[in-house]
Design a protein around this motif. Sequence first.
Motif, PDB file in Angstrom:
ATOM      1  N   MET A   1       0.883  -1.389   0.142  1.00  0.00           N
ATOM      2  CA  MET A   1      -0.065   0.035  -0.039  1.00  0.00           C
ATOM      3  C   MET A   1       0.932   1.121   0.037  1.00  0.00           C
ATOM      4  O   MET A   1       0.639   2.340  -0.649  1.00  0.00           O
ATOM      5  CB  MET A   1      -0.838  -0.049   1.335  1.00  0.00           C
ATOM      6  N   LEU A   2       1.864   1.216   0.837  1.00  0.00           N
ATOM      7  CA  LEU A   2       2.860   2.563   0.767  1.00  0.00           C
ATOM      8  C   LEU A   2       3.625   2.577  -0.566  1.00  0.00           C
ATOM      9  O   LEU A   2       3.674   3.714  -0.890  1.00  0.00           O
ATOM     10  CB  LEU A   2       4.042   2.313   2.005  1.00  0.00           C
ATOM     11  N   ILE A   3       3.896   1.502  -1.131  1.00  0.00           N
ATOM     12  CA  ILE A   3       4.577   1.720  -2.526  1.00  0.00           C
ATOM     13  C   ILE A   3       3.510   2.313  -3.477  1.00  0.00           C
ATOM     14  O   ILE A   3       3.725   3.076  -4.383  1.00  0.00           O
ATOM     15  CB  ILE A   3       4.859   0.308  -3.039  1.00  0.00           C
ATOM     16  N   PHE A   4       2.013   1.778  -3.243  1.00  0.00           N
ATOM     17  CA  PHE A   4       1.206   2.432  -4.340  1.00  0.00           C
ATOM     18  C   PHE A   4       0.895   3.798  -4.033  1.00  0.00           C
ATOM     19  O   PHE A   4       1.009   5.020  -4.853  1.00  0.00           O
ATOM     20  CB  PHE A   4      -0.087   1.624  -4.297  1.00  0.00           C
ATOM     21  N   MET A   5       0.753   4.376  -2.808  1.00  0.00           N
ATOM     22  CA  MET A   5       0.539   5.564  -2.423  1.00  0.00           C
ATOM     23  C   MET A   5       2.081   6.432  -2.628  1.00  0.00           C
ATOM     24  O   MET A   5       1.565   7.477  -2.929  1.00  0.00           O
ATOM     25  CB  MET A   5       0.415   5.575  -0.818  1.00  0.00           C
TER      26      MET A   5
ATOM     27  N   SER B   1      -4.517  -7.973  -3.643  1.00  0.00           N
ATOM     28  CA  SER B   1      -4.917  -8.102  -5.169  1.00  0.00           C
ATOM     29  C   SER B   1      -5.172  -6.736  -5.671  1.00  0.00           C
ATOM     30  O   SER B   1      -4.926  -6.173  -6.790  1.00  0.00           O
ATOM     31  CB  SER B   1      -5.958  -9.207  -5.385  1.00  0.00           C
ATOM     32  N   SER B   2      -6.101  -6.116  -4.908  1.00  0.00           N
ATOM     33  CA  SER B   2      -6.562  -4.953  -5.480  1.00  0.00           C
ATOM     34  C   SER B   2      -5.431  -3.755  -5.565  1.00  0.00           C
ATOM     35  O   SER B   2      -5.405  -2.808  -6.298  1.00  0.00           O
ATOM     36  CB  SER B   2      -7.819  -4.403  -4.323  1.00  0.00           C
ATOM     37  N   THR B   3      -4.762  -3.668  -4.420  1.00  0.00           N
ATOM     38  CA  THR B   3      -3.596  -2.760  -4.344  1.00  0.00           C
ATOM     39  C   THR B   3      -2.552  -3.128  -5.611  1.00  0.00           C
ATOM     40  O   THR B   3      -2.129  -2.376  -6.250  1.00  0.00           O
ATOM     41  CB  THR B   3      -2.490  -2.983  -3.066  1.00  0.00           C
ATOM     42  N   SER B   4      -2.640  -4.400  -5.818  1.00  0.00           N
ATOM     43  CA  SER B   4      -1.559  -4.988  -7.155  1.00  0.00           C
ATOM     44  C   SER B   4      -2.092  -4.367  -8.444  1.00  0.00           C
ATOM     45  O   SER B   4      -1.521  -3.764  -9.154  1.00  0.00           O
ATOM     46  CB  SER B   4      -1.004  -6.356  -7.276  1.00  0.00           C
ATOM     47  N   ILE B   5      -3.536  -4.611  -8.388  1.00  0.00           N
ATOM     48  CA  ILE B   5      -4.122  -4.084  -9.634  1.00  0.00           C
ATOM     49  C   ILE B   5      -4.213  -2.386  -9.645  1.00  0.00           C
ATOM     50  O   ILE B   5      -3.962  -1.953 -10.877  1.00  0.00           O
ATOM     51  CB  ILE B   5      -5.571  -4.397  -9.718  1.00  0.00           C
TER      52      ILE B   5
ATOM     53  N   CYS C   1      -2.452  -0.374 -12.817  1.00  0.00           N
ATOM     54  CA  CYS C   1      -3.365   0.786 -13.447  1.00  0.00           C
ATOM     55  C   CYS C   1      -2.487   2.151 -13.448  1.00  0.00           C
ATOM     56  O   CYS C   1      -2.645   2.915 -14.348  1.00  0.00           O
ATOM     57  CB  CYS C   1      -4.749   0.860 -12.869  1.00  0.00           C
ATOM     58  N   SER C   2      -1.740   2.460 -12.559  1.00  0.00           N
ATOM     59  CA  SER C   2      -1.037   3.680 -12.404  1.00  0.00           C
ATOM     60  C   SER C   2       0.067   3.827 -13.290  1.00  0.00           C
ATOM     61  O   SER C   2       0.575   4.839 -13.457  1.00  0.00           O
ATOM     62  CB  SER C   2      -0.625   3.640 -10.964  1.00  0.00           C
ATOM     63  N   PHE C   3       0.108   2.697 -14.137  1.00  0.00           N
ATOM     64  CA  PHE C   3       1.109   2.929 -15.399  1.00  0.00           C
ATOM     65  C   PHE C   3       0.562   3.108 -16.786  1.00  0.00           C
ATOM     66  O   PHE C   3       1.319   3.129 -17.535  1.00  0.00           O
ATOM     67  CB  PHE C   3       2.075   1.648 -15.331  1.00  0.00           C
TER      68      PHE C   3
END
Length: 187
Positions: A46-50, A127-131, A135-137
């Motif tokens: 989650m921190l990586i995503f944020m 899974s939702s964080t990975s997706i 998507c952020s790419f």
Amino acid sequence: MDFEDSQRESSSFDIYKHKIEVQYRLFLDYVTPHIIPRWIAAYLLMLIFMGRIVWAEGWYIVCYTWAIFLLNMFLKFLTPKFDPSIEQDIENDNIESGVGKMDENDEEFKPFIRRLPEFKFWMKTVSSTSIAILCSFFSVFDIPVFWPILVAYFIILFLLTMRRQIQHMLKYKYIPFDFGKMKYGSK
């Protein structure tokens, strides 16, 4: 020969797919009992995503959608599988129809069973964080929005839903967490 070749390719693909499924199942079986390391890994993801969202300064809709999904999963995690309000309505109908109510000393023990178990909550979070990271790419998901409005709306939505959930927990006297509960067993 073409049919046989395609059959061999298909069967080799099925074998490869089966091997991946077995390895995935072995991994899940291995990580299942390790609750704290699983959640630490999920929080790091989650921190990586944020961090990705802050660094890239975009994909706020993806982040908002992800946060709403996690809020929905968290609410399912907090709610019991069998809703006490429905059980109380059934009990009230039984009293009106003449079936006697048990007194407080005769109540049976009903353990708290979650609507969404902890492991499935973890799985959906990862899974939702990975997706969301994936998507952020893609620029197609970078829809321009004024992000402070999304943050304010999410905070209001969170506070209202949690207020309602806490009121429900207090009204029907259930606690979804086992902090401070007495544990039975040998020392």
